[in-house]
Design a protein around this motif. Structure first.
Motif, PDB file in Angstrom:
ATOM      1  N   LYS A 308       0.838  -1.202   0.000  1.00  0.00           N
ATOM      2  CA  LYS A 308       0.000   0.000   0.000  1.00  0.00           C
ATOM      3  C   LYS A 308       0.875   1.256   0.000  1.00  0.00           C
ATOM      4  O   LYS A 308       0.576   2.233  -0.711  1.00  0.00           O
ATOM      5  CB  LYS A 308      -0.928   0.020   1.212  1.00  0.00           C
ATOM      6  N   LEU A 309       1.945   1.235   0.766  1.00  0.00           N
ATOM      7  CA  LEU A 309       2.871   2.367   0.794  1.00  0.00           C
ATOM      8  C   LEU A 309       3.431   2.628  -0.607  1.00  0.00           C
ATOM      9  O   LEU A 309       3.511   3.783  -1.052  1.00  0.00           O
ATOM     10  CB  LEU A 309       4.004   2.099   1.777  1.00  0.00           C
ATOM     11  N   PHE A 310       3.794   1.569  -1.297  1.00  0.00           N
ATOM     12  CA  PHE A 310       4.342   1.707  -2.646  1.00  0.00           C
ATOM     13  C   PHE A 310       3.295   2.296  -3.600  1.00  0.00           C
ATOM     14  O   PHE A 310       3.580   3.232  -4.349  1.00  0.00           O
ATOM     15  CB  PHE A 310       4.805   0.342  -3.157  1.00  0.00           C
ATOM     16  N   ILE A 311       2.068   1.748  -3.570  1.00  0.00           N
ATOM     17  CA  ILE A 311       1.023   2.240  -4.471  1.00  0.00           C
ATOM     18  C   ILE A 311       0.675   3.692  -4.157  1.00  0.00           C
ATOM     19  O   ILE A 311       0.501   4.516  -5.066  1.00  0.00           O
ATOM     20  CB  ILE A 311      -0.225   1.345  -4.391  1.00  0.00           C
ATOM     21  N   ASP A 312       0.597   4.033  -2.869  1.00  0.00           N
ATOM     22  CA  ASP A 312       0.313   5.419  -2.488  1.00  0.00           C
ATOM     23  C   ASP A 312       1.411   6.360  -2.980  1.00  0.00           C
ATOM     24  O   ASP A 312       1.138   7.487  -3.409  1.00  0.00           O
ATOM     25  CB  ASP A 312       0.175   5.527  -0.967  1.00  0.00           C
ATOM     26  N   THR A 313       2.665   5.895  -2.904  1.00  0.00           N
ATOM     27  CA  THR A 313       3.783   6.704  -3.393  1.00  0.00           C
ATOM     28  C   THR A 313       3.676   6.908  -4.895  1.00  0.00           C
ATOM     29  O   THR A 313       3.889   8.015  -5.412  1.00  0.00           O
ATOM     30  CB  THR A 313       5.125   6.036  -3.046  1.00  0.00           C
ATOM     31  N   MET A 314       3.346   5.846  -5.614  1.00  0.00           N
ATOM     32  CA  MET A 314       3.189   5.956  -7.062  1.00  0.00           C
ATOM     33  C   MET A 314       2.019   6.877  -7.420  1.00  0.00           C
ATOM     34  O   MET A 314       2.068   7.617  -8.408  1.00  0.00           O
ATOM     35  CB  MET A 314       2.959   4.565  -7.671  1.00  0.00           C
ATOM     36  N   ALA A 315       0.977   6.845  -6.597  1.00  0.00           N
ATOM     37  CA  ALA A 315      -0.163   7.751  -6.836  1.00  0.00           C
ATOM     38  C   ALA A 315       0.252   9.203  -6.595  1.00  0.00           C
ATOM     39  O   ALA A 315      -0.195  10.113  -7.305  1.00  0.00           O
ATOM     40  CB  ALA A 315      -1.328   7.368  -5.933  1.00  0.00           C
ATOM     41  N   ALA A 316       1.124   9.415  -5.613  1.00  0.00           N
ATOM     42  CA  ALA A 316       1.560  10.774  -5.282  1.00  0.00           C
ATOM     43  C   ALA A 316       2.364  11.401  -6.418  1.00  0.00           C
ATOM     44  O   ALA A 316       2.318  12.625  -6.619  1.00  0.00           O
ATOM     45  CB  ALA A 316       2.385  10.758  -3.995  1.00  0.00           C
ATOM     46  N   ILE A 317       3.088  10.579  -7.177  1.00  0.00           N
ATOM     47  CA  ILE A 317       3.873  11.114  -8.297  1.00  0.00           C
ATOM     48  C   ILE A 317       3.121  11.010  -9.625  1.00  0.00           C
ATOM     49  O   ILE A 317       3.666  11.328 -10.679  1.00  0.00           O
ATOM     50  CB  ILE A 317       5.242  10.421  -8.401  1.00  0.00           C
ATOM     51  N   TRP A 319       1.871   8.242 -11.157  1.00  0.00           N
ATOM     52  CA  TRP A 319       2.015   7.021 -11.950  1.00  0.00           C
ATOM     53  C   TRP A 319       0.882   6.029 -11.697  1.00  0.00           C
ATOM     54  O   TRP A 319       0.619   5.164 -12.543  1.00  0.00           O
ATOM     55  CB  TRP A 319       3.361   6.352 -11.654  1.00  0.00           C
ATOM     56  N   ALA A 320       0.232   6.100 -10.538  1.00  0.00           N
ATOM     57  CA  ALA A 320      -0.925   5.255 -10.220  1.00  0.00           C
ATOM     58  C   ALA A 320      -2.132   6.168 -10.015  1.00  0.00           C
ATOM     59  O   ALA A 320      -1.995   7.275  -9.491  1.00  0.00           O
ATOM     60  CB  ALA A 320      -0.662   4.423  -8.973  1.00  0.00           C
ATOM     61  N   TYR A 321      -3.304   5.689 -10.422  1.00  0.00           N
ATOM     62  CA  TYR A 321      -4.500   6.518 -10.289  1.00  0.00           C
ATOM     63  C   TYR A 321      -5.742   5.626 -10.245  1.00  0.00           C
ATOM     64  O   TYR A 321      -5.651   4.413 -10.439  1.00  0.00           O
ATOM     65  CB  TYR A 321      -4.599   7.524 -11.434  1.00  0.00           C
ATOM     66  N   ASP A 322      -6.879   6.241  -9.960  1.00  0.00           N
ATOM     67  CA  ASP A 322      -8.154   5.517  -9.827  1.00  0.00           C
ATOM     68  C   ASP A 322      -8.040   4.363  -8.823  1.00  0.00           C
ATOM     69  O   ASP A 322      -8.444   3.224  -9.108  1.00  0.00           O
ATOM     70  CB  ASP A 322      -8.610   4.976 -11.195  1.00  0.00           C
ATOM     71  N   LEU A 323      -7.498   4.664  -7.657  1.00  0.00           N
ATOM     72  CA  LEU A 323      -7.366   3.650  -6.620  1.00  0.00           C
ATOM     73  C   LEU A 323      -8.745   3.328  -6.033  1.00  0.00           C
ATOM     74  O   LEU A 323      -9.451   4.230  -5.570  1.00  0.00           O
ATOM     75  CB  LEU A 323      -6.432   4.148  -5.506  1.00  0.00           C
ATOM     76  N   LYS A 324      -9.131   2.065  -6.048  1.00  0.00           N
ATOM     77  CA  LYS A 324     -10.441   1.654  -5.549  1.00  0.00           C
ATOM     78  C   LYS A 324     -10.337   1.241  -4.081  1.00  0.00           C
ATOM     79  O   LYS A 324      -9.369   0.598  -3.674  1.00  0.00           O
ATOM     80  CB  LYS A 324     -10.979   0.473  -6.366  1.00  0.00           C
ATOM     81  N   THR A 325     -11.330   1.596  -3.310  1.00  0.00           N
ATOM     82  CA  THR A 325     -11.363   1.186  -1.912  1.00  0.00           C
ATOM     83  C   THR A 325     -12.813   0.989  -1.480  1.00  0.00           C
ATOM     84  O   THR A 325     -13.727   1.151  -2.290  1.00  0.00           O
ATOM     85  CB  THR A 325     -10.652   2.210  -1.017  1.00  0.00           C
ATOM     86  N   VAL A 326     -13.017   0.646  -0.223  1.00  0.00           N
ATOM     87  CA  VAL A 326     -14.357   0.351   0.304  1.00  0.00           C
ATOM     88  C   VAL A 326     -14.663   1.324   1.430  1.00  0.00           C
ATOM     89  O   VAL A 326     -13.817   1.569   2.292  1.00  0.00           O
ATOM     90  CB  VAL A 326     -14.433  -1.105   0.820  1.00  0.00           C
TER      91      VAL A 326
END
Length: 370
Positions: A308-317, A319-326
């Motif tokens: 999760k830390l890695f994906i959040d970091t990628m979202a911050a720069i 590179w990752a987007y449209d993160l789905k959650t509940v």
């Protein structure tokens, strides 16, 4: 981003080939776990028993994994006694990167589509995934989608109802159950086969895998004076088998021993020890209840969820987007309806739950009255 667009077109040209027909199921990556009802038929459906079969052993695989695990033990000895500190640090970096290739890449991004990634991240995660050597992403994701759609049945590649050893490693040592092949056509993989990055990996996997998984980790430590012998057994073999077993624990231990705060009708459980080994994949009862959540856990505590830390970091720069959650509301309702009472907030040990809510939960969890 003209450069990225041209890169994608180049990958498409390099890997272009006729695509197989789409499977009968569309958008199978959604993969909702069956929503069990409080009746005996539903409970029976959710806890299927595997057919008792004579294992058809693949002796070549037995020999390979025996060698790898002997090398693992020797590599662990060298790691503890005989290698440079820089080699130990490099081992740790390789372990995390290999794990992310499975958890953030093959699992959360490609098998479940729980978030989206731009081209640079897709290339990076494909590199990490090849470093992990657990088959090409398309093949790994196909098996995982089968695992969710037919969980704990004979069409599940690592069916945990056949025991710890089978779900951990035994499924790789024997011929697959005929139901896996029979049900395989129901899994639509066209979304991944249409990705030029994944097609490139699949097409050249037999060349890329030895180079990235074994040769590179063996050669790099020699740059700071480590011996090839130590580097091979520590950074290649020991690291590779350690990541393998960390991943396998999600299939085995995380389906057998632990609590079920979200859905007591399914086999997957919550087990923090596995989350440490698999960098965030041990909150398995939550994941099978809400497989589209990019955290694969309710809270996503970074100490237990490096992915999760890695994906959040990628979202911050970017590179990752449209993160789905509940949403919390959805999680709370599900816990109170199908949980086993072990949830840290809405479970049986919470003194803040109003008495009227406990009475409702008692109806849902009659076994807790005992």
């Amino acid at each position: 981003m003209v450069y990225i667009s041209r890169m994608e077109k180049l990958l498409f040209i390099i890997t272009r080939r006729k695509m197989p027909p789409q499977g009968a199921e569309q958008e199978s990556f959604v993969l909702y776990e069956t929503d069990a009802k409080d009746d005996q038929d539903a409970i029976k459906h959710m806890t299927p028993q595997a057919e008792k079969r004579v294992w058809k052993i693949v002796w070549r695989n037995v020999a390979i994994f025996t060698y790898l695990h002997i090398g693992f033990l020797y590599g662990a000895y060298l790691f503890l006694t005989n290698v440079m500190w820089t080699t130990r640090l490099f081992w740790l970096v390789l372990y995390v990167c290999s794990g992310l290739g499975i958890t953030a890449g093959a699992h959360r991004l490609w098998a479940h589509k729980s978030y989206k990634a731009k081209l640079p991240l897709r290339i990076l995660l494909t590199f990490f995934n090849t470093l992990a050597f657990q088959d090409a992403v398309v093949d790994w994701a196909r098996d995982h989608r089968m695992h969710h759609k037919y969980s704990e049945t004979d069409a599940d590649p690592h069916n945990a109802t056949r025991g710890f050893f089978f779900s951990h490693v035994g499924w790789l040592l024997v011929r697959k159950h005929p139901q896996i092949k029979a049900k395989g056509h129901t899994i639509d993989m066209s979304d991944l086969r249409n990705d030029p990055v994944l097609r490139f990996q699949k097409k050249y996997y037999l060349y890329l895998m030895p180079l990235i998984c074994f040769i590179m980790p063996t050669v790099v430590p020699t740059l700071w004076g480590e011996s090839l012998w130590n580097a091979y057994f520590v950074c290649a073999v020991f690291r590779y088998v350690a990541v393998l077993n960390g991943t396998w624990l999600v299939n085995s231990a995380a389906h057998l021993w632990g609590s079920k705060p979200y859905d007591r009708h399914i086999n997957p459980v919550e087990i923090k020890a596995v989350s440490v080994a698999a960098i965030g994949e041990g909150f398995h009862n939550y994941h099978h209840t809400f497989p589209w959540d990019y955290k694969a856990a309710e809270l996503g505590n970074y100490s237990f969820n490096i992915t999760k830390l890695f994906i959040d970091t990628m979202a911050a720069i970017g590179w990752a987007y449209d993160l789905k959650t509940v949403s919390t509301d959805v999680v709370e309702k599900r816990v109170k309806r199908t949980g086993d009472g072990s949830h840290h907030v809405w479970g049986w040990g919470d003194k803040n739950i109003p008495e009227e809510d406990k009475e409702v939960t008692n109806v849902i969890n009659p076994e807790k009255d005992e």
